[in-house]
Design a protein around this motif. Sequence first.
Motif, mmCIF file in Angstrom:
data_model
loop_
_atom_site.group_PDB
_atom_site.id
_atom_site.type_symbol
_atom_site.label_atom_id
_atom_site.label_comp_id
_atom_site.label_asym_id
_atom_site.label_seq_id
_atom_site.Cartn_x
_atom_site.Cartn_y
_atom_site.Cartn_z
ATOM 1 N N ALA A 71 49.963 28.669 33.840
ATOM 2 C CA ALA A 71 48.620 28.158 33.583
ATOM 3 C C ALA A 71 47.570 29.063 34.224
ATOM 4 C CB ALA A 71 48.494 26.734 34.127
ATOM 5 N N PRO A 72 46.338 29.086 33.685
ATOM 6 C CA PRO A 72 45.285 29.929 34.254
ATOM 7 C C PRO A 72 45.047 29.678 35.743
ATOM 8 C CG PRO A 72 44.599 29.111 32.119
ATOM 9 C CD PRO A 72 45.887 28.409 32.444
ATOM 10 N N GLY A 73 45.165 28.415 36.170
ATOM 11 C CA GLY A 73 44.944 28.108 37.581
ATOM 12 C C GLY A 73 45.951 28.770 38.496
ATOM 13 N N ALA A 74 47.145 29.081 37.968
ATOM 14 C CA ALA A 74 48.173 29.765 38.762
ATOM 15 C C ALA A 74 48.056 31.279 38.657
ATOM 16 C CB ALA A 74 49.565 29.312 38.318
ATOM 17 N N VAL A 75 47.589 31.794 37.518
ATOM 18 C CA VAL A 75 47.467 33.238 37.321
ATOM 19 C C VAL A 75 46.236 33.786 38.023
ATOM 20 C CG1 VAL A 75 47.207 35.057 35.576
ATOM 21 C CG2 VAL A 75 48.713 33.119 35.139
ATOM 22 N N TRP A 76 45.172 33.015 38.078
ATOM 23 C CA TRP A 76 43.908 33.472 38.660
ATOM 24 C C TRP A 76 44.058 33.995 40.089
ATOM 25 C CZ3 TRP A 76 39.318 35.165 37.436
ATOM 26 C CH2 TRP A 76 38.263 35.090 38.338
ATOM 27 N N PRO A 77 44.712 33.292 41.023
ATOM 28 C CA PRO A 77 44.884 33.845 42.375
ATOM 29 C C PRO A 77 45.674 35.148 42.381
ATOM 30 C CG PRO A 77 45.388 31.502 42.347
ATOM 31 C CD PRO A 77 45.271 31.930 40.925
ATOM 32 N N ARG A 78 46.673 35.257 41.505
ATOM 33 C CA ARG A 78 47.463 36.482 41.437
ATOM 34 C C ARG A 78 46.625 37.660 40.931
ATOM 35 N NH1 ARG A 78 51.998 38.132 43.299
ATOM 36 N NH2 ARG A 78 52.961 38.773 41.342
ATOM 37 N N LEU A 79 45.700 37.399 40.011
ATOM 38 C CA LEU A 79 44.838 38.460 39.518
ATOM 39 C C LEU A 79 43.898 38.931 40.630
ATOM 40 C CD1 LEU A 79 44.389 39.987 36.859
ATOM 41 C CD2 LEU A 79 42.517 38.408 36.350
ATOM 42 N N ASN A 134 31.483 41.314 40.992
ATOM 43 C CA ASN A 134 31.197 39.899 40.760
ATOM 44 C C ASN A 134 32.499 39.185 40.410
ATOM 45 O OD1 ASN A 134 29.384 37.594 40.369
ATOM 46 N ND2 ASN A 134 29.896 37.780 38.202
ATOM 47 N N ILE A 135 32.610 37.948 40.874
ATOM 48 C CA ILE A 135 33.796 37.151 40.573
ATOM 49 C C ILE A 135 33.356 35.736 40.227
ATOM 50 C CG2 ILE A 135 34.139 36.625 43.035
ATOM 51 C CD1 ILE A 135 37.171 36.566 42.427
ATOM 52 N N ASN A 136 33.870 35.193 39.123
ATOM 53 C CA ASN A 136 33.460 33.875 38.649
ATOM 54 C C ASN A 136 34.697 33.110 38.190
ATOM 55 O OD1 ASN A 136 32.396 31.624 37.306
ATOM 56 N ND2 ASN A 136 30.604 32.759 36.565
ATOM 57 N N GLY A 137 35.153 32.164 39.017
ATOM 58 C CA GLY A 137 36.323 31.375 38.674
ATOM 59 C C GLY A 137 36.077 30.412 37.526
ATOM 60 N N ASN A 138 34.821 30.013 37.306
ATOM 61 C CA ASN A 138 34.524 29.079 36.214
ATOM 62 C C ASN A 138 34.711 29.725 34.851
ATOM 63 O OD1 ASN A 138 33.800 26.859 37.868
ATOM 64 N ND2 ASN A 138 31.804 27.780 38.258
ATOM 65 N N THR A 139 34.423 31.022 34.755
ATOM 66 C CA THR A 139 34.608 31.730 33.490
ATOM 67 C C THR A 139 35.882 32.566 33.494
ATOM 68 O OG1 THR A 139 33.268 33.604 34.260
ATOM 69 C CG2 THR A 139 32.131 31.830 33.084
ATOM 70 N N GLY A 140 36.539 32.673 34.663
ATOM 71 C CA GLY A 140 37.779 33.439 34.751
ATOM 72 C C GLY A 140 37.572 34.928 34.644
ATOM 73 N N GLN A 141 36.465 35.470 35.213
ATOM 74 C CA GLN A 141 36.168 36.896 35.099
ATOM 75 C C GLN A 141 35.987 37.529 36.475
ATOM 76 O OE1 GLN A 141 32.741 37.334 32.518
ATOM 77 N NE2 GLN A 141 34.052 37.607 30.726
ATOM 78 N N ILE A 142 36.527 38.752 36.609
ATOM 79 C CA ILE A 142 36.329 39.564 37.802
ATOM 80 C C ILE A 142 35.744 40.893 37.340
ATOM 81 C CG2 ILE A 142 37.387 40.637 39.828
ATOM 82 C CD1 ILE A 142 39.687 38.677 39.581
ATOM 83 N N PRO A 158 54.039 33.385 40.102
ATOM 84 C CA PRO A 158 52.956 33.062 41.022
ATOM 85 C C PRO A 158 53.461 32.310 42.254
ATOM 86 C CG PRO A 158 52.309 32.593 38.773
ATOM 87 C CD PRO A 158 53.765 32.924 38.735
ATOM 88 N N GLN A 159 53.075 32.827 43.442
ATOM 89 C CA GLN A 159 53.493 32.203 44.693
ATOM 90 C C GLN A 159 52.312 31.701 45.514
ATOM 91 O OE1 GLN A 159 56.685 31.748 45.483
ATOM 92 N NE2 GLN A 159 57.407 32.784 43.640
ATOM 93 N N SER A 160 51.098 31.890 45.018
ATOM 94 C CA SER A 160 49.909 31.589 45.816
ATOM 95 C C SER A 160 49.305 30.236 45.505
ATOM 96 C CB SER A 160 48.857 32.694 45.593
ATOM 97 O OG SER A 160 49.376 33.951 45.912
ATOM 98 N N GLY A 161 50.057 29.358 44.867
ATOM 99 C CA GLY A 161 49.517 28.053 44.550
ATOM 100 C C GLY A 161 48.619 28.095 43.334
ATOM 101 N N VAL A 162 47.835 27.043 43.186
ATOM 102 C CA VAL A 162 46.963 26.904 42.031
ATOM 103 C C VAL A 162 45.520 26.883 42.490
ATOM 104 C CG1 VAL A 162 46.332 25.418 40.105
ATOM 105 C CG2 VAL A 162 48.737 25.654 40.750
ATOM 106 N N SER A 163 44.676 27.624 41.795
ATOM 107 C CA SER A 163 43.255 27.664 42.119
ATOM 108 C C SER A 163 42.549 26.447 41.532
ATOM 109 C CB SER A 163 42.627 28.950 41.557
ATOM 110 O OG SER A 163 41.217 28.903 41.665
ATOM 111 N N LEU A 164 41.932 25.652 42.404
ATOM 112 C CA LEU A 164 41.183 24.489 41.928
ATOM 113 C C LEU A 164 39.945 24.929 41.153
ATOM 114 C CD1 LEU A 164 41.392 22.169 45.079
ATOM 115 C CD2 LEU A 164 42.787 22.096 43.002
ATOM 116 N N VAL A 165 39.383 26.086 41.527
ATOM 117 C CA VAL A 165 38.193 26.589 40.844
ATOM 118 C C VAL A 165 38.511 26.923 39.389
ATOM 119 C CG1 VAL A 165 36.454 28.415 40.813
ATOM 120 C CG2 VAL A 165 37.230 27.470 43.001
#
Length: 310
Positions: A105-113, A126-134, A179-186
């Motif tokens: 899921a995106p919430g698990a991939v986002w921290p790895r990215l 710039n980093i925006n977790g709401n839009t999923g962009q770095i 993914p080992q870093s958990g899930v991003s709530l953002v």
Amino acid sequence: MSRTRWMMVTPLLLALGGCGGGYYHDRNSEYADAEMTSPLELPASRNQARYQDAMPVPQATNDFIRSRGGYEPPRPQTLSTSDRETRFVEPREADGNRWLVVSAAPGAVWPRLQEFVRANGYQVQNINGNTGQITTDRGVLSVRQGIRNNTTDVYCQQGGASVDACLSQVSQYLSSSAPQSGVSLVAQNLSRNDRVRLESRDDNWRLALALDFPRAWAELAWQLENNYETPQRRLLDQNRSERVFTVEYTVKGEGSWIPFRGSSDETQQYLLHVSPADDATYVSVTDSAGEPVDQQRTHDLLDGVASILR
């Protein structure tokens, strides 16, 4: 015991034996022929706080189509339609654009990215977790919900074009471990589980995909090529310029009363038409001549396609 008493006891024993055999009342078709009636009207003087709908029915988003063959409970969704092992990270390409499909899921991939960006020395602007962009000095890395549940599309772009070197590095990094870093709530709001929906419109069925045409076609093509084939169905051809997939589908028939004739299975070719509309894509069915197909057959065909996309 007299003969008369035996005659009275025997039916009771048979009835009890039937109960012990596991008999139950099949209610699958009990409401198939239910008719619409006027709602119950309560006095206007009633206490409004004491009355509410005990079993409220939500408004339907689809047309209702009654099956001519009677009601049939939906089949359970298959876990897999292929013996092929799915890799954690898979490449995709459409219209010159390339991206990765990750089985998480995106919430698990986002921290790895984010970890990838830090580990490879990218300068974050710039980093925006709401839009999923770095946004970095080497381009924009982004995540989107994939067409299937618990999948993520990952992009590396610079000036709107795919950066192959970045995609290759991200693929290796994500493939090294799950993914080992958990899930991003953002980033949880990036997850959606309604990308694939079988709906009825104009007295027939269609498959609604909440993706633009290039992404929908790419994923459909990949899944049909790799996970669609079973003894009853297979992909025969695809024509992107015409936006059509040609499939073969077999309807299991009843066995013949003549021993050497076997069953009366029916195998035909059908066309899956892929039509873009705004930010969505729809899949409909016709026969090989482009003529409409029976509702039940259409439903079964599209249900089989939906099962490999969920």
